[in-house]
Motif scaffolding. Structure first.
Motif, PDB file in Angstrom:
ATOM      1  N   ALA A  14      26.724  57.311  17.499  1.00  0.00           N
ATOM      2  CA  ALA A  14      25.616  57.643  16.334  1.00  0.00           C
ATOM      3  C   ALA A  14      24.983  58.867  17.028  1.00  0.00           C
ATOM      4  O   ALA A  14      24.104  58.944  18.051  1.00  0.00           O
ATOM      5  CB  ALA A  14      24.786  56.686  16.004  1.00  0.00           C
ATOM      6  N   SER A 102      21.961  56.109  13.898  1.00  0.00           N
ATOM      7  CA  SER A 102      21.762  54.921  13.710  1.00  0.00           C
ATOM      8  C   SER A 102      20.317  54.371  13.454  1.00  0.00           C
ATOM      9  O   SER A 102      19.709  55.507  13.090  1.00  0.00           O
ATOM     10  CB  SER A 102      21.943  54.173  15.356  1.00  0.00           C
ATOM     11  OG  SER A 102      20.884  54.566  16.390  1.00  0.00           O
ATOM     12  N   ARG A 118      17.105  50.942   7.433  1.00  0.00           N
ATOM     13  CA  ARG A 118      18.032  50.575   7.589  1.00  0.00           C
ATOM     14  C   ARG A 118      18.073  50.293   6.209  1.00  0.00           C
ATOM     15  O   ARG A 118      18.755  50.635   5.222  1.00  0.00           O
ATOM     16  CB  ARG A 118      17.950  49.087   8.459  1.00  0.00           C
ATOM     17  CG  ARG A 118      20.069  48.619   8.329  1.00  0.00           C
ATOM     18  CD  ARG A 118      19.801  47.575   8.590  1.00  0.00           C
ATOM     19  NE  ARG A 118      20.361  47.348  10.634  1.00  0.00           N
ATOM     20  CZ  ARG A 118      19.211  47.510  11.017  1.00  0.00           C
ATOM     21  NH1 ARG A 118      18.104  46.866  11.281  1.00  0.00           N
ATOM     22  NH2 ARG A 118      19.501  47.417  12.801  1.00  0.00           N
ATOM     23  N   ARG A 136      27.332  50.743  13.957  1.00  0.00           N
ATOM     24  CA  ARG A 136      27.237  52.091  13.971  1.00  0.00           C
ATOM     25  C   ARG A 136      26.082  52.241  13.816  1.00  0.00           C
ATOM     26  O   ARG A 136      24.932  52.937  14.760  1.00  0.00           O
ATOM     27  CB  ARG A 136      28.201  53.330  14.777  1.00  0.00           C
ATOM     28  CG  ARG A 136      29.387  53.347  15.968  1.00  0.00           C
ATOM     29  CD  ARG A 136      31.108  53.359  15.387  1.00  0.00           C
ATOM     30  NE  ARG A 136      29.941  55.102  15.685  1.00  0.00           N
ATOM     31  CZ  ARG A 136      30.979  55.967  15.971  1.00  0.00           C
ATOM     32  NH1 ARG A 136      31.858  56.042  14.887  1.00  0.00           N
ATOM     33  NH2 ARG A 136      29.970  57.101  15.822  1.00  0.00           N
ATOM     34  N   GLY A 137      26.568  52.515  12.481  1.00  0.00           N
ATOM     35  CA  GLY A 137      25.162  53.331  11.979  1.00  0.00           C
ATOM     36  C   GLY A 137      25.297  53.826  10.706  1.00  0.00           C
ATOM     37  O   GLY A 137      26.037  52.818  10.076  1.00  0.00           O
TER      38      GLY A 137
END
Length: 277
Positions: A14, A102, A118, A136-137
């Motif tokens: 990432a 990420s 997020r 991972r993202g």
């Protein structure tokens, strides 16, 4: 954009964040997007938007005489600011198609925790801009010319009939009120700032459709419009200043045709505009 270290042949990790960004990047705007996030600030943190419990959040002040409530930036507000910044980075090509980013690394660059990043990325996933990569993202979705053509077709099916109906029924004075918005797209294009142009572009089209009085239509069209603004995978680069100016000129020409009730020109210009011709 800076990458974290790669491990193994052909391995991909990432990316840490946006190009040239440093801790607190949101406070000063993303690279190439001066002021994108700086417009949103928390009362307790001039020029920034740290939320309680997040890096950079202001400490509570205590007074023995007249304690007053400390202004608090809600998480939803921080998430919204991060979402705006990520959308601007996406349009500007700072989030590259196919790359994985990420939340913790981006949060470090923005000076906030990974949580609002997020949450913002989850919203972009709902919109189809990114996809979740477990552990991972988030990977920026690769889009091809075919998807762009499909979006242009859908936009034409949705918006052109409405424009033609409005052209038949509205007076010239109604269209004159939208002239500043059309001119604003030209001004934004002249700067070469793709994120700023994207915002003014959507604002103009939303104002045209809002004259129909159909809020659901405006919302649907705006979602389609936003998707059409994402850069294509494998493209030599984002739209140039000259291309933005040509696109903006179509706004003023379309407004002239709507004012003159020239339905043939309205239809032709709108279809070409959606297709990016």
């Amino acid at each position: 954009m800076r990458h974290e270290g790669r491990s193994g042949a052909g391995g991909t990790s990432a990316r840490e964040g946006l190009p040239g960004a440093t801790t607190g990047a949101v406070r000063e705007g993303l690279p190439g997007q001066a002021g994108t996030a700086a417009r949103h600030t928390s009362p307790g943190r001039p020029g920034g938007f740290g939320a309680p419990g997040e890096p950079g959040a202001p400490a509570a002040r205590h007074s023995s005489t007249s304690p007053s409530p400390r202004p608090v930036v809600q998480r939803a507000s921080v998430r919204g600011q991060i979402l705006d910044a990520l959308r601007a980075a996406l349009v500007a090509g700072e989030l590259a198609p196919g790359e994985v980013y990420s939340a913790p690394a981006l949060g470090e660059r923005f000076g906030v925790s990974a949580t609002p990043v997020r949450e913002a990325m989850q919203q972009l996933a709902v919109e189809g801009a990114v996809e979740v990569v477990p552990n991972r993202g988030f990977r920026v979705v690769r889009r091809g010319a075919r998807e762009l053509a499909e979006l242009a077709e859908i936009r034409a099916l949705v918006e052109v009939p409405v424009m033609l109906r409005l052209a038949r029924t509205l007076s010239a004075s109604c269209w004159a009120e939208l002239r500043p918005l059309a001119e604003a797209t030209v001004a934004a294009a002249s700067t070469g700032d793709r994120a700023r142009y994207a915002e003014s572009d959507r604002a103009f089209h939303a104002a045209v459709l809002a004259l129909s009085g159909n809020r659901q239509l405006v919302q649907l069209a705006d979602d389609l419009h936003r998707r059409a603004q994402w850069p294509l995978a494998g493209a030599p680069g984002c739209r140039t200043r000259a291309e933005l100016l040509a696109d903006a000129a179509q706004h003023t020409a379309l407004l002239d045709a709507l004012t003159a009730q020239d339905l043939a020109v309205v239809q032709s210009l709108a279809r070409e505009h959606f297709a990016g011709v």
